[in-house]
Design a protein around this motif. Structure first.
Motif, short mmCIF file in Angstrom:
data_model
loop_
_atom_site.label_atom_id
_atom_site.label_comp_id
_atom_site.label_asym_id
_atom_site.label_seq_id
_atom_site.Cartn_x
_atom_site.Cartn_y
_atom_site.Cartn_z
N LYS A 107 0.69 -1.14 0.16
CA LYS A 107 0.01 0.17 0.18
C LYS A 107 0.80 1.17 0.07
N ASP A 108 0.61 2.16 -0.80
CA ASP A 108 1.35 3.47 -1.00
C ASP A 108 0.84 4.62 -1.93
N HIS A 109 0.43 5.34 -1.24
CA HIS A 109 -0.03 6.84 -1.75
C HIS A 109 -1.45 6.41 -2.41
N GLY A 110 -2.30 5.83 -2.07
CA GLY A 110 -3.60 5.43 -2.59
C GLY A 110 -3.65 4.28 -3.22
N ARG A 111 -2.23 3.70 -3.47
CA ARG A 111 -2.43 2.35 -4.55
C ARG A 111 -2.21 1.21 -3.74
N GLU A 139 -1.57 -2.97 -3.97
CA GLU A 139 -1.31 -3.93 -4.99
C GLU A 139 -0.99 -5.23 -4.40
N ARG A 169 -3.91 -4.76 -9.01
CA ARG A 169 -3.64 -3.39 -8.60
C ARG A 169 -4.76 -2.30 -8.68
N THR A 170 -4.99 -1.86 -7.57
CA THR A 170 -6.06 -0.69 -7.35
C THR A 170 -5.72 0.62 -7.18
N ILE A 171 -5.87 1.57 -8.04
CA ILE A 171 -5.58 2.89 -7.90
C ILE A 171 -6.80 3.79 -8.05
N LYS A 172 -7.21 4.57 -7.07
CA LYS A 172 -8.37 5.45 -7.08
C LYS A 172 -9.62 4.67 -7.42
N GLN A 216 -10.02 2.08 -9.14
CA GLN A 216 -9.97 1.25 -10.48
C GLN A 216 -9.04 -0.06 -10.43
N THR A 217 -9.46 -0.90 -10.59
CA THR A 217 -8.44 -2.18 -10.39
C THR A 217 -8.03 -2.90 -11.80
#
Length: 376
Positions: free
Chosen positions: A232-236, A238, A270-273, A275-276
């Motif tokens: 987990k890092d800056h909203g990401r 994985e 990977r999930t960012i904002k 979106q996976t």
């Protein structure tokens, strides 16, 4: 391997001077040592080397005679172009062997190629070097030149045959996944973890089918080893899931791979904002069916991008190098990798490669410490 430290002078002394005997003004070994010193301190090309060395001539003469001063950039470029790249590479490996005589068992050696993009022109292909990086310590063990990326298949075995990699785990992307390369690795006393893509279509399909069948049955009666990591890092977020299998009879033509002991699948999510995205990668290996060990090898391989290719471009301006005369691009690239090793192995200063290079350019004592130069 030498098993004892090898100085720059000793390493470069194995190089035969290609110039006419008694017709050369500048000593070859001194020119090469000057090039390393200047590159360590921020020089990126032959003009930079000449200018830096001319300004630091008094300091340089504490360690070398430099009877006729500093060679011009034209002379440097001409001599670097004349030098046999294979012989310069041999001196590099001799020098590395003094720093790291034996790799620790289980060290991951990542093999990958990089193109120096501006080294091409005038009908010449850009320089492409296949390098072997000892991950963890971040040291380049050696490199082999090839005219194009597609020729890595022939360059990789030549490189591996020159390296002392017994007990290591060699990782290569799909370009190098060939039975002959696996055989070379085994002959060198090392293990391998090789990526599998559609350049091995039957093998890739057999792994995918096996994995899909096991997944559909929720792995009932399908022996395997499993390991998972979450970052987990800056909203990401994985998640990586590592599956290792030993059912070699389920693969297409497993007998062609010397020492084959396992195959594996990595699922990345990977999930960012919100979106996976998902990715699946396939591998074969000669290591035991241990998912955690498999994961270490796979993750370590990407150090070749971050700790070698990225550093060469961002910290040593490799992609901007325009040396093009005969062998000059290859030989100057070897000098850059030598400098990267020097900086990587230094533990006396904090900061990254770029910071240490700046410090080497401003501090005489630090520069002398890094280079191991002895006053004459």
């Amino acid at each position: 391997m030498t098993g004892k430290p090898v100085s720059l002078v000793e390493a470069f002394s194995v190089i035969v001077d290609p110039r006419v005997v008694n017709r050369s003004t500048h000593d070859l070994v001194e020119m090469l040592v000057v090039a390393v010193c200047a590159t360590l301190c921020g020089a990126d090309n032959f003009v930079d080397i000449e200018l830096w060395a001319s300004e630091r001539l008094e300091w340089l003469r504490r360690f070398m005679k430099l009877e006729h001063g500093i060679a011009s950039h034209d002379t440097l470029g001409r001599v670097f172009g004349l030098l046999d790249g294979k012989v310069v590479e041999k001196s590099f490996r001799l020098w590395v062997s003094g720093m790291i005589p034996v790799l620790e068992a289980g060290t991951v050696v990542a093999v990958d190629g990089k193109t120096s993009r501006r080294s091409g022109g005038d009908g010449r292909a850009a320089l492409h070097l296949v390098s072997a990086l000892a991950t963890g310590i971040g040291v380049v063990l050696g490199q082999e030149a090839t005219s194009e990326k597609s020729n890595e298949i022939t360059a990789i075995p030549r490189l591996l045959e020159t390296l002392a990699i017994r007990g290591a785990i060699v990782t290569i992307d799909a370009m190098g996944t060939h039975a002959s390369i696996a055989k070379t690795i085994q002959q060198q006393g090392a293990d391998y973890v090789l990526a599998v893509k559609d350049n091995q279509p039957k093998l890739a399909e057999s792994i995918r089918e096996f994995f899909a069948t096991g997944q559909a049955s929720h792995w009932a009666r399908v022996p395997h080893d499993y390991y998972e990591t979450v970052e987990k890092d800056h909203g990401r977020i994985e998640v990586r899931r590592y599956f290792a299998f030993g059912q070699l009879e389920c693969l297409a033509e497993p007998q062609q791979w010397p020492g084959l002991a396992m195959f594996g699948v990595v699922q990345s999510e990977r999930t960012i904002k919100g979106q996976t995205s998902q990715e699946q990668r396939l591998y074969i290996g000669s290591i035991p069916v241990q998912a955690r060990r498999f994961a270490h090898a796979v993750r370590s391989h990407w150090e070749v991008e971050n700790r070698l290719h990225w550093c060469l471009d961002v910290c040593l301006n490799d992609d901007q190098a325009r040396a093009r005369v005969r062998n000059s691009a290859r030989n100057l690239a070897t000098v850059r990798r030598m400098v990267l090793n020097i900086l990587r192995l230094d533990k006396s200063r904090k900061g990254g490669i770029k910071t240490r290079r700046m410090l080497a350019g401003t501090s005489d004592p630090y520069r002398e410490q890094l280079l191991g130069l002895a006053a004459i």
